[in-house]
Design a protein around this motif. Structure first.
Motif, PDB file in Angstrom:
ATOM      1  N   ILE B  56       0.767  -1.321  -0.124  1.00 16.45           N
ATOM      2  CA  ILE B  56       0.100   0.018   0.063  1.00 16.45           C
ATOM      3  C   ILE B  56       1.014   1.282  -0.166  1.00 16.45           C
ATOM      4  O   ILE B  56       0.756   2.230  -0.812  1.00 16.45           O
ATOM      5  CB  ILE B  56      -1.017  -0.081   1.273  1.00 16.45           C
ATOM      6  CG1 ILE B  56      -1.749  -1.400   1.236  1.00 16.45           C
ATOM      7  CG2 ILE B  56      -1.643   1.351   0.994  1.00 16.45           C
ATOM      8  CD1 ILE B  56      -3.107  -1.252   0.445  1.00 16.45           C
ATOM      9  N   ALA B  57       2.124   1.434   0.687  1.00 13.05           N
ATOM     10  CA  ALA B  57       3.015   2.541   0.813  1.00 13.05           C
ATOM     11  C   ALA B  57       3.345   2.791  -0.561  1.00 13.05           C
ATOM     12  O   ALA B  57       3.516   3.938  -1.088  1.00 13.05           O
ATOM     13  CB  ALA B  57       3.874   2.252   1.987  1.00 13.05           C
ATOM     14  N   GLY B 117      -9.160  -1.164 -11.699  1.00 15.21           N
ATOM     15  CA  GLY B 117      -8.613  -2.703 -11.787  1.00 15.21           C
ATOM     16  C   GLY B 117      -7.443  -2.625 -10.824  1.00 15.21           C
ATOM     17  O   GLY B 117      -7.715  -3.385 -10.104  1.00 15.21           O
ATOM     18  N   PRO B 118      -6.253  -2.088 -11.206  1.00 13.37           N
ATOM     19  CA  PRO B 118      -5.194  -2.417 -10.192  1.00 13.37           C
ATOM     20  C   PRO B 118      -5.159  -2.227  -8.819  1.00 13.37           C
ATOM     21  O   PRO B 118      -4.896  -2.914  -7.996  1.00 13.37           O
ATOM     22  CB  PRO B 118      -4.107  -1.502 -10.943  1.00 13.37           C
ATOM     23  CG  PRO B 118      -4.422  -1.099 -12.529  1.00 13.37           C
ATOM     24  CD  PRO B 118      -6.142  -1.086 -12.161  1.00 13.37           C
ATOM     25  N   ASP B 119      -6.120  -1.122  -8.529  1.00 19.95           N
ATOM     26  CA  ASP B 119      -6.211  -0.672  -7.036  1.00 19.95           C
ATOM     27  C   ASP B 119      -7.254  -1.478  -6.540  1.00 19.95           C
ATOM     28  O   ASP B 119      -7.326  -1.953  -5.173  1.00 19.95           O
ATOM     29  CB  ASP B 119      -6.655   0.816  -6.941  1.00 19.95           C
ATOM     30  CG  ASP B 119      -5.469   1.889  -7.404  1.00 19.95           C
ATOM     31  OD1 ASP B 119      -4.323   1.585  -6.815  1.00 19.95           O
ATOM     32  OD2 ASP B 119      -5.488   2.519  -8.172  1.00 19.95           O
ATOM     33  N   ARG B 120      -8.289  -2.022  -7.238  1.00 20.53           N
ATOM     34  CA  ARG B 120      -9.175  -3.002  -6.690  1.00 20.53           C
ATOM     35  C   ARG B 120      -8.503  -4.258  -6.341  1.00 20.53           C
ATOM     36  O   ARG B 120      -8.643  -4.796  -5.148  1.00 20.53           O
ATOM     37  CB  ARG B 120     -10.470  -3.297  -7.585  1.00 20.53           C
ATOM     38  CG  ARG B 120     -11.104  -4.264  -6.966  1.00 20.53           C
ATOM     39  CD  ARG B 120     -12.514  -4.268  -7.923  1.00 20.53           C
ATOM     40  NE  ARG B 120     -12.457  -4.529  -9.331  1.00 20.53           N
ATOM     41  CZ  ARG B 120     -12.768  -4.243 -10.385  1.00 20.53           C
ATOM     42  NH1 ARG B 120     -13.577  -2.997 -10.181  1.00 20.53           N
ATOM     43  NH2 ARG B 120     -12.520  -4.072 -11.688  1.00 20.53           N
ATOM     44  N   ARG B 121      -7.685  -4.798  -7.349  1.00 23.08           N
ATOM     45  CA  ARG B 121      -6.808  -5.949  -7.062  1.00 23.08           C
ATOM     46  C   ARG B 121      -5.893  -5.787  -5.681  1.00 23.08           C
ATOM     47  O   ARG B 121      -5.867  -6.683  -4.931  1.00 23.08           O
ATOM     48  CB  ARG B 121      -5.923  -6.106  -8.077  1.00 23.08           C
ATOM     49  CG  ARG B 121      -6.660  -7.276  -9.110  1.00 23.08           C
ATOM     50  CD  ARG B 121      -5.848  -7.978 -10.065  1.00 23.08           C
ATOM     51  NE  ARG B 121      -4.835  -6.941 -10.842  1.00 23.08           N
ATOM     52  CZ  ARG B 121      -5.383  -6.394 -11.593  1.00 23.08           C
ATOM     53  NH1 ARG B 121      -6.678  -6.767 -12.180  1.00 23.08           N
ATOM     54  NH2 ARG B 121      -4.590  -5.389 -12.414  1.00 23.08           N
ATOM     55  N   LEU B 122      -5.088  -4.508  -5.718  1.00 24.08           N
ATOM     56  CA  LEU B 122      -4.415  -4.441  -4.531  1.00 24.08           C
ATOM     57  C   LEU B 122      -5.144  -4.266  -3.150  1.00 24.08           C
ATOM     58  O   LEU B 122      -4.955  -5.101  -2.181  1.00 24.08           O
ATOM     59  CB  LEU B 122      -3.943  -2.899  -4.719  1.00 24.08           C
ATOM     60  CG  LEU B 122      -2.865  -2.550  -3.421  1.00 24.08           C
ATOM     61  CD1 LEU B 122      -1.784  -3.254  -3.425  1.00 24.08           C
ATOM     62  CD2 LEU B 122      -2.432  -0.881  -3.649  1.00 24.08           C
ATOM     63  N   ILE B 123      -6.248  -3.812  -3.173  1.00 22.69           N
ATOM     64  CA  ILE B 123      -7.062  -3.800  -1.964  1.00 22.69           C
ATOM     65  C   ILE B 123      -7.552  -5.330  -1.479  1.00 22.69           C
ATOM     66  O   ILE B 123      -7.543  -5.768  -0.486  1.00 22.69           O
ATOM     67  CB  ILE B 123      -8.439  -2.892  -2.076  1.00 22.69           C
ATOM     68  CG1 ILE B 123      -8.113  -1.361  -2.076  1.00 22.69           C
ATOM     69  CG2 ILE B 123      -9.257  -3.082  -0.915  1.00 22.69           C
ATOM     70  CD1 ILE B 123      -7.374  -1.004  -0.896  1.00 22.69           C
ATOM     71  N   LEU B 124      -7.941  -6.008  -2.696  1.00 25.02           N
ATOM     72  CA  LEU B 124      -8.374  -7.286  -2.577  1.00 25.02           C
ATOM     73  C   LEU B 124      -7.097  -8.345  -1.944  1.00 25.02           C
ATOM     74  O   LEU B 124      -7.442  -9.114  -1.130  1.00 25.02           O
ATOM     75  CB  LEU B 124      -9.147  -8.049  -3.669  1.00 25.02           C
ATOM     76  CG  LEU B 124     -10.457  -7.240  -4.254  1.00 25.02           C
ATOM     77  CD1 LEU B 124     -10.803  -8.074  -5.448  1.00 25.02           C
ATOM     78  CD2 LEU B 124     -11.490  -7.399  -3.040  1.00 25.02           C
ATOM     79  N   ASP B 125      -5.856  -7.823  -2.485  1.00 25.56           N
ATOM     80  CA  ASP B 125      -4.649  -8.617  -2.047  1.00 25.56           C
ATOM     81  C   ASP B 125      -4.375  -8.386  -0.673  1.00 25.56           C
ATOM     82  O   ASP B 125      -3.772  -9.121  -0.176  1.00 25.56           O
ATOM     83  CB  ASP B 125      -3.507  -8.266  -2.864  1.00 25.56           C
ATOM     84  CG  ASP B 125      -3.596  -8.982  -4.207  1.00 25.56           C
ATOM     85  OD1 ASP B 125      -4.583  -9.911  -4.443  1.00 25.56           O
ATOM     86  OD2 ASP B 125      -2.909  -8.486  -4.993  1.00 25.56           O
ATOM     87  N   VAL B 126      -4.795  -7.164  -0.148  1.00 24.71           N
ATOM     88  CA  VAL B 126      -4.263  -7.223   1.311  1.00 24.71           C
ATOM     89  C   VAL B 126      -5.415  -7.386   2.328  1.00 24.71           C
ATOM     90  O   VAL B 126      -5.313  -7.432   3.578  1.00 24.71           O
ATOM     91  CB  VAL B 126      -3.892  -5.508   1.738  1.00 24.71           C
ATOM     92  CG1 VAL B 126      -2.961  -5.252   0.789  1.00 24.71           C
ATOM     93  CG2 VAL B 126      -5.173  -4.670   1.713  1.00 24.71           C
TER      94      VAL B 126
END
Lengths: 213, 213
Positions: B56-57, B117-126
């Motif tokens: 996230i950082a 897309g990429p930010d949605r995936r990032l959030i789902l990944d954390v």
């Protein structure tokens, strides 16, 4: 030469508890950070310890021993080391990480030679990433640049860390069931020579971080 | 619909500080563990938070903002939540991890839909690994089995956790610069419906762990 199983379990137990406690203390020390960036950096160093703990604990389990049993003999000495070396501020915290990680890595590198292939690789894999040492050394140098007299205090602090580590290492050796010290002093590892090498490497690192030994 | 950059930075700042603080508190709570195995398990849950923090950082940095700036607005509220919910023993510690992780995951899952897309995936990944929730729920059930009256105390504790979380969430919303609440209440996310869904999921989880709501 292959390490006999009890020595290997002892060694892995020592390393595992070292990791678990290093995690705990680094995580707590991260609160001393002057900003969130530095706090995150020390927290990441802590997190790396627990990942390594997992690998070692899994190997202990495959040897038919629970990690709790393998770590048991080292709880007191390692706890005593950390209790007697609680950093009071951020420069002391990064100095402790810098000094402690490096000495334990040097020790493990020397021991690894006496292990069979997969266990040697395991031990080499849990050595600290060099970017952590670089981060800690840079923080020490920055603290000294901001306030030159701090060099003296941190040099004394580093000597105390080494002193406490040695005194607890002596306690571990005294309480050892024999297998671990046999592994350390086995054919090929000359204990006084190992000690001299560790000391020389420590002195060089102190100088690199702007501290005197 | 794509999140405007300030809303995204706010959201990521909230998530990042949430991770950093969850790391810190879980690491401290691990000391409450009755044995080294359980202590290591909670320490690993803590370590996972810091790995996610790093991702996230990094994303915050690519948006041209330092993580410190992005996290700044949330420091007080998140700190207040944790200060007011310090577990006193191991069952309280695992209940806090169980309740807090799940509610924050539910919240993030709902928010993620509004991101590109990429930010949605990032959030789902954390989001938290489900094996942590399983571990925590098993520990809660074991504590209740060992001492049935503990169910009542932990149920009250869970209600307090939710109450404190809601009250700090209200504080975040009140202090918000507008972008984050806009993101949450944007077209497609019906705030009362979201709140109802979170509450229902929480109730189901309480039941699954042997607690009453």
């Amino acid at each position: 030469m292959s390490a006999p199983a009890p020595a290997l379990v002892d060694l892995l137990g020592l390393v595992a508890y070292g990791e678990l406690l290093a995690f705990d203390r680094l995580a707590a020390d991260a609160r001393l950070a002057p900003d969130l960036r530095r706090r995150a950096a020390l927290s990441e160093m802590a997190a790396a310890e627990i990942a390594h703990y997992r690998w070692i604990a899994e190997r202990i389990t495959t040897l038919g021993v629970t990690p709790d049993e393998a770590m048991g003999p080292y709880v007191e000495a390692l706890q005593a080391y950390h209790d007697s070396t609680e950093p009071k501020d951020w420069p002391e915290a990064v100095t402790k990480a810098y000094v402690g990680d490096a000495i334990s890595d040097d020790f493990l590198r020397a021991i690894a030679d006496g292990l069979d292939g997969p266990d040697r690789r395991l031990i080499l894999d849990v050595l600290h990433d060099s970017r952590y040492a670089e981060f800690a050394a840079a923080e020490i140098r920055a603290a000294i640049e901001a306030d030159p007299p701090v060099a003296n205090r941190l040099s004394m602090w580093a000597r105390r860390l080494v002193g406490e580590a040695l005194s607890q290492a002596g306690r571990v050796a005294a309480a050892d069931r024999g297998a671990l010290t046999a592994l350390i002093s086995r054919e090929g590892v000359d204990a006084p020579a190992l000690f001299r090498r560790l000391t020389e490497a420590h002195t060089a690192r102190m100088t690199a971080a702007g501290l005197n030994n």
